[in-house]
Design a protein around this motif. Structure first.
Motif, mmCIF file in Angstrom:
data_model
loop_
_atom_site.group_PDB
_atom_site.id
_atom_site.type_symbol
_atom_site.label_atom_id
_atom_site.label_comp_id
_atom_site.label_asym_id
_atom_site.label_seq_id
_atom_site.Cartn_x
_atom_site.Cartn_y
_atom_site.Cartn_z
ATOM 1 N N LEU B 16 0.854 -1.187 0.000
ATOM 2 C CA LEU B 16 0.000 0.000 0.000
ATOM 3 C C LEU B 16 0.892 1.240 0.000
ATOM 4 N N LEU B 17 1.961 1.158 0.815
ATOM 5 C CA LEU B 17 2.913 2.271 0.900
ATOM 6 C C LEU B 17 4.314 1.736 0.634
ATOM 7 N N SER B 18 5.043 2.391 -0.270
ATOM 8 C CA SER B 18 6.448 2.004 -0.489
ATOM 9 C C SER B 18 7.335 3.226 -0.352
ATOM 10 N N VAL B 19 8.321 3.107 0.518
ATOM 11 C CA VAL B 19 9.262 4.195 0.751
ATOM 12 C C VAL B 19 10.624 3.714 0.269
ATOM 13 N N GLY B 76 14.957 13.774 -0.430
ATOM 14 C CA GLY B 76 15.229 12.841 -1.499
ATOM 15 C C GLY B 76 14.468 11.546 -1.290
ATOM 16 N N GLY B 77 14.410 10.740 -2.328
ATOM 17 C CA GLY B 77 13.762 9.438 -2.234
ATOM 18 C C GLY B 77 12.357 9.475 -2.781
ATOM 19 N N SER B 78 11.741 8.310 -2.755
ATOM 20 C CA SER B 78 10.417 8.171 -3.338
ATOM 21 C C SER B 78 9.462 7.594 -2.296
ATOM 22 N N ILE B 79 8.238 8.107 -2.255
ATOM 23 C CA ILE B 79 7.209 7.565 -1.366
ATOM 24 C C ILE B 79 5.962 7.344 -2.215
ATOM 25 N N ARG B 80 5.582 6.095 -2.399
ATOM 26 C CA ARG B 80 4.391 5.820 -3.204
ATOM 27 C C ARG B 80 3.290 5.244 -2.333
ATOM 28 N N PHE B 81 2.076 5.793 -2.511
ATOM 29 C CA PHE B 81 0.906 5.296 -1.800
ATOM 30 C C PHE B 81 -0.088 4.854 -2.854
ATOM 31 N N GLU B 82 -0.506 3.603 -2.829
ATOM 32 C CA GLU B 82 -1.341 3.021 -3.884
ATOM 33 C C GLU B 82 -0.745 3.315 -5.257
ATOM 34 N N ARG B 95 -4.850 16.638 -1.378
ATOM 35 C CA ARG B 95 -6.109 16.382 -0.702
ATOM 36 C C ARG B 95 -6.301 14.880 -0.525
ATOM 37 N N MET B 96 -5.974 14.139 -1.590
ATOM 38 C CA MET B 96 -6.073 12.678 -1.534
ATOM 39 C C MET B 96 -5.187 12.165 -0.392
ATOM 40 N N LEU B 97 -3.946 12.687 -0.334
ATOM 41 C CA LEU B 97 -3.018 12.249 0.704
ATOM 42 C C LEU B 97 -3.530 12.603 2.094
ATOM 43 N N ARG B 98 -3.968 13.830 2.258
ATOM 44 C CA ARG B 98 -4.371 14.315 3.582
ATOM 45 C C ARG B 98 -5.635 13.630 4.105
ATOM 46 N N THR B 99 -6.428 13.058 3.222
ATOM 47 C CA THR B 99 -7.588 12.319 3.711
ATOM 48 C C THR B 99 -7.265 10.828 3.860
ATOM 49 N N ASN B 100 -6.409 10.297 2.994
ATOM 50 C CA ASN B 100 -6.139 8.856 3.036
ATOM 51 C C ASN B 100 -5.177 8.439 4.134
ATOM 52 N N ILE B 101 -4.263 9.324 4.491
ATOM 53 C CA ILE B 101 -3.288 8.988 5.539
ATOM 54 C C ILE B 101 -3.430 9.996 6.670
ATOM 55 N N GLN B 102 -3.569 9.509 7.880
ATOM 56 C CA GLN B 102 -3.692 10.367 9.055
ATOM 57 C C GLN B 102 -2.578 10.048 10.027
ATOM 58 N N MET B 103 -2.312 11.003 10.918
ATOM 59 C CA MET B 103 -1.244 10.779 11.879
ATOM 60 C C MET B 103 -1.751 11.122 13.281
ATOM 61 N N ILE B 104 -1.377 10.316 14.277
ATOM 62 C CA ILE B 104 -1.665 10.681 15.668
ATOM 63 C C ILE B 104 -0.356 10.733 16.451
ATOM 64 N N PHE B 105 -0.344 11.572 17.484
ATOM 65 C CA PHE B 105 0.926 11.907 18.141
ATOM 66 C C PHE B 105 0.980 11.451 19.591
ATOM 67 N N GLN B 106 2.211 11.566 20.134
ATOM 68 C CA GLN B 106 2.479 11.079 21.486
ATOM 69 C C GLN B 106 1.702 11.793 22.577
ATOM 70 N N ASP B 107 1.777 13.131 22.567
ATOM 71 C CA ASP B 107 1.221 13.865 23.700
ATOM 72 C C ASP B 107 -0.243 14.162 23.438
ATOM 73 N N PRO B 108 -1.127 13.333 24.008
ATOM 74 C CA PRO B 108 -2.532 13.438 23.616
ATOM 75 C C PRO B 108 -3.165 14.788 23.971
ATOM 76 N N ILE B 109 -2.751 15.362 25.085
ATOM 77 C CA ILE B 109 -3.457 16.566 25.512
ATOM 78 C C ILE B 109 -3.029 17.781 24.696
ATOM 79 N N SER B 110 -1.699 17.937 24.490
ATOM 80 C CA SER B 110 -1.273 19.140 23.782
ATOM 81 C C SER B 110 -1.534 19.062 22.287
ATOM 82 N N SER B 111 -1.881 17.873 21.766
ATOM 83 C CA SER B 111 -2.153 17.828 20.333
ATOM 84 C C SER B 111 -3.626 18.155 20.024
#
Ligand SMILES: Nc1ncnc2c1ncn2[C@@H]1O[C@H](COP(=O)(O)OP(=O)(O)OP(=O)(O)O)[C@@H](O)[C@H]1O
Ligand SMILES: Nc1ncnc2c1ncn2[C@@H]1O[C@H](COP(=O)(O)OP(=O)(O)O)[C@@H](O)[C@H]1O
Ligand code: SF4
Ligand code: SF4
Ligand SMILES: [Mg+2]
Ligand SMILES: [Mg+2]
Lengths: 355, 334
Positions: B16-19, B76-82, B95-111
């Motif tokens: 699905l993802l190749s880096v 540098g380098g290549s990152i392919r998603f689908e 837009r496709m990227l920002r909806t298809n891949i999400q990120m969550i972080f360590q500090d739950p309260i400050s994020s």
């Protein structure tokens, strides 16, 4: 106060008798520590374990006399080498800080002075408490940095905290705490903010310094894994009270309190296959303004009975090295029948899932 | 450029993802020097898989996670998603990227934005991308809140500080889920939590993964946590890849000396297990501004030899989906 020269090498160092620390707040009285008693021998390490909010930090601070002035209500005795510290005011306690007891905190960045060079921060207590001159203090600071195995110790003397990595800052904190040769060292979640690799190094370091200096250590953490390899005894705390206390070997070999069992089961273990379902403890620790009646763990305990909800279990000893407070301890007949029931429910659930 | 090899990548079209050869550098002030945060790493993630990324602080885990999100765009380098290249995306592609891949972080309260109601925080991505009518948005938000175990009514009237750390992490997860992503990058999502709450969140992630058919990249420094949730694990050190293997194999048969010391650092909740200091990694991780030549782990490796300083090891296959970048691996091919 016993002077360092005449310090006995063994025997009881610390005895707590029914210690209570409550805070008067707008919402009501917070019963942060609510009747804790135990003893600690010289040269031994005690782990205090429990979830966030169970009162571990306030218990440690009650012993050290590091509590907010306003709204704090204290009861019970804190006997340290014969003196009752609970009776002392700030001025009386100052004599104990540094030379008798000192503390390492969770976050070295907030407890180190950002504007002061590391060498001076370590040297300060040496000059204040031990009356060393500047040169002597610097030489001793260097020796301490070597003791805590900081890389390139000479260079660190003249650096500021922000120039050090998290692990090095924690080592510097330990050097400060060790500076005046304390008899009792508190470490409150000393490694929670650190990487596992650095965490292991720091815990090893504390243990090594304890042995070299014949110190007693109180190690506060939420992780039973952290205390397993680094303590002689463990006190498990829940909602301001002790649930169980035993020597480390005995606790892991023969744990009795369902809360201790639950804490252990919630940890992911390396020898379990990946995707093993973790046994999380449902819910959260109670509000300490109105703790549950009866056993405080009852609302979250899978083995709770009617009796648990009405009668408070008291801490009882089953041997010289083991005590716990529970009506249906691990291994009891009620515990066993509940285990069987839970196992068969789990079996049904997974059978249902496959159908 | 001396990369760390790509023997471990799956065939075109499987992942699905190749880096590939990912390179991220940061300038050090105006010195002309640079932080070599990530230097030529490659990995891929199969659909429905959880890939764990582990390593010490500063090894480049978060940088890798953010580079996938193009935050910032890698050097540098290549990152392919689908199959689609992300490093050259713009406009609709972003837009496709920002909806298809999400990120969550360590500090739950400050994020989480402290001034907004939790329902609005979770709804924000829908507003930003203009997805659905207001009614549809609220319905979706309540659905994901339910899925993570947060009471929608309470979320509507409360701000983040009124929730515990574990609950705030659930809220971050809800916000990540609201756009129906295919992949979530979890950056140390449980490191700031108590063991008991950590177990709740790990179980929740497993459930959500099954329920919503998610693919996860799970970043953490605790190998026991990573092993529990991951199918495969990639071990990083100072911007490089050391070893890639199935979770169970990595634990049972570690091949890289760094993996071994990482395993020896984990606190074992069993006092009869004695691991001594010399089985653990000693010293400090070197500066990524001037990383060691050859194998970057050589300054702390217990079995380093001359060759390790001269020549950089490439990832080689050991069979059984296990790959190691070391001249003297702890075990030979399967
Ligand atoms: N914006 C930046 N500017 C300069 N250096 C950076 C920046 N972001 C990261 N770095 C550096 O890049 C390296 C990798 O950082 P990264 O945050 O990816 O590490 P990590 O593996 O996630 O560590 P941790 O476990 O502490 O989160 C570190 O040396 C870090 O200091
Ligand atoms: N100054 C204070 N005023 C009111 N409540 C407090 C104060 N300090 C701590 N508490 C409360 O006392 C309880 C125990 O806190 P603490 O000892 O810090 O827990 P732990 O260290 O086990 O996480 C918590 O419910 C906390 O909110
Ligand atoms: S006394 Fe009852 S509720 Fe409390 S821990 Fe024991 S079995 Fe559980
Ligand atoms: S290549 Fe050499 S230095 Fe690097 S991990 Fe292998 S043996 Fe150690
Ligand atoms: Mg605390
Ligand atoms: Mg990070």
């Amino acid at each position: 106060m016993t002077s360092a020269m005449h310090r006995p090498q063994d025997g009881t160092l610390l005895e707590l008798r029914d210690v209570r620390t409550h805070f008067s707040t707008a919402r009501g009285i917070v019963r942060a520590v609510d009747g804790v008693s135990f003893t600690l021998e010289r040269g031994k390490a005690l782990g205090i374990v429990g979830e966030s909010g169970s009162g571990k930090t306030i218990l440690a601070r009650s012993i050290m006399g590091l509590l907010p002035k306003r709204g704090t209500i204290r009861q019970g005795e804190v006997l340290y080498a014969g003196d009752d510290l609970a009776k002392l005011d700030l001025k009386g306690m100052r004599k104990f800080w540094g030379q008798e007891m000192s503390m390492i905190f969770q976050d070295p960045m907030t407890s180190l002075n950002p504007l002061m060079k590391i060498g001076n921060q370590i040297g300060e207590p040496l000059r204040v408490h031990l009356g060393m001159d500047k040169e002597n203090a610097r030489a001793t600071a260097l020796k301490l940095l070597q003791d805590v195995k900081i890389p390139e110790p000479e260079k660190r003397l003249d650096q500021y905290p922000h120039e050090l990595s998290g692990g090095m800052r924690q080592r510097a904190m330990i050097a400060i705490a060790l500076a005046c040769g304390p008899t009792l060292l508190f470490a409150d979640e000393p490694t929670t903010a650190l990487d596992v690799t650095v965490q292991a190094q720091i815990l090893d370091l504390i243990q090594e310094q304890r042995r070299d200096r014949n110190m007693s250590v109180i190690l506060v953490t939420h992780d039973l894994g952290v205390v397993a390899g680094h303590t002689d005894e463990i006190a498990v705390m829940y909602a301001g009270t002790l649930a169980e206390k035993a020597t480390t070997a005995e606790l892991f070999a023969n744990m009795k309190h369902p809360y201790t069992e639950a804490l252990l089961r919630s940890i992911p273990k390396l020898d379990q296959p990946s995707h093993t379902r973790l046994m999380a403890i449902g819910g959260r620790p109670p509000d300490l303004i109105t703790p549950p009646t009866g056993c405080r763990f009852a609302p979250r305990c899978p083995y709770a009975t009617e009796k648990c909800r009405t009668e408070i279990p008291v801490l009882e000893s089953i041997s010289a090295e083991h005590s716990f407070a529970c009506w249906n301890p691990v291994g009891s007949s009620h515990w066993q029948s509940k285990q069987d029931e839970l196992a068969s429910n789990a079996g049904l659930a997974s059978a249902g899932g496959q159908a | 450029m001396a990369g760390t090899g790509k023997a471990h990548l799956h065939g075109e079209g499987q992942a699905l993802l190749s880096v590939e050869d990912l390179l991220v550098e940061f300038p050090v002030g105006r010195t002309g020097l640079k932080v070599n945060a990530v230097t030529g790493i490659s990995f891929d993630v199969l659909p429905g898989e959880t890939l764990g990324l582990v390593g010490e602080s500063g090894c480049g885990k978060s940088t890798t996670g953010k580079a996938i999100m193009q935050l910032p765009r890698p050097n540098g380098g290549s990152i392919r998603f689908e199959g689609q290249e992300l490093t050259s995306l713009a406009g609709e592609g972003m837009r496709m990227l920002r909806t298809n891949i999400q990120m969550i972080f360590q500090d739950p309260i400050s994020s989480l934005n402290p001034r907004r109601k939790v329902t609005n925080i979770v709804m924000e991505p829908l507003n930003i991308w203009g997805i659905g009518t207001p009614e549809e948005r609220l319905k979706k938000v309540n659905e994901v809140l339910e899925a993570v175990g947060i009471d929608p009514d309470r979320a509507a009237s409360s701000k983040p500080y009124q929730f515990s750390g574990g609950q705030c992490q659930r809220i971050s997860i809800a916000r990540a889920l609201v756009l129906d992503p295919k992949m979530i990058i979890c950056d140390e999502p449980v490191s700031a939590l108590d063991v008991s709450v950590q177990a709740q969140v790990l179980n929740l992630l497993e459930d959500l993964k099954a329920k919503f058919g998610l693919t996860l990249v799970f970043i953490a420094h605790d190998l026991a946590v990573v092993k529990n949730i991951s199918d495969r694990v990639a071990v990083m050190y100072l911007g490089k890849m050391c070893e890639v293997a199935r979770s169970d194999d990595l634990y049972a048969r570690p091949a890289h000396p760094y993996t071994q010391v990482l395993l020896n650092s984990i606190p074992v909740p069993d006092p009869t297990v004695k691991i001594t200091g010399n089985q653990r990694v000693q010293g400090e991780i070197p500066s990524p501004v001037m990383p060691p030549s050859g194998c970057r782990f050589r300054t702390r490796c217990p079995i380093a030899q001359d060759r390790c300083a001269a020549e950089e090891p490439e990832l080689q296959a050991l069979g059984n989906d296990q790959y190691v970048a070391c001249h003297f691996p702890l075990r030979s091919a399967n």
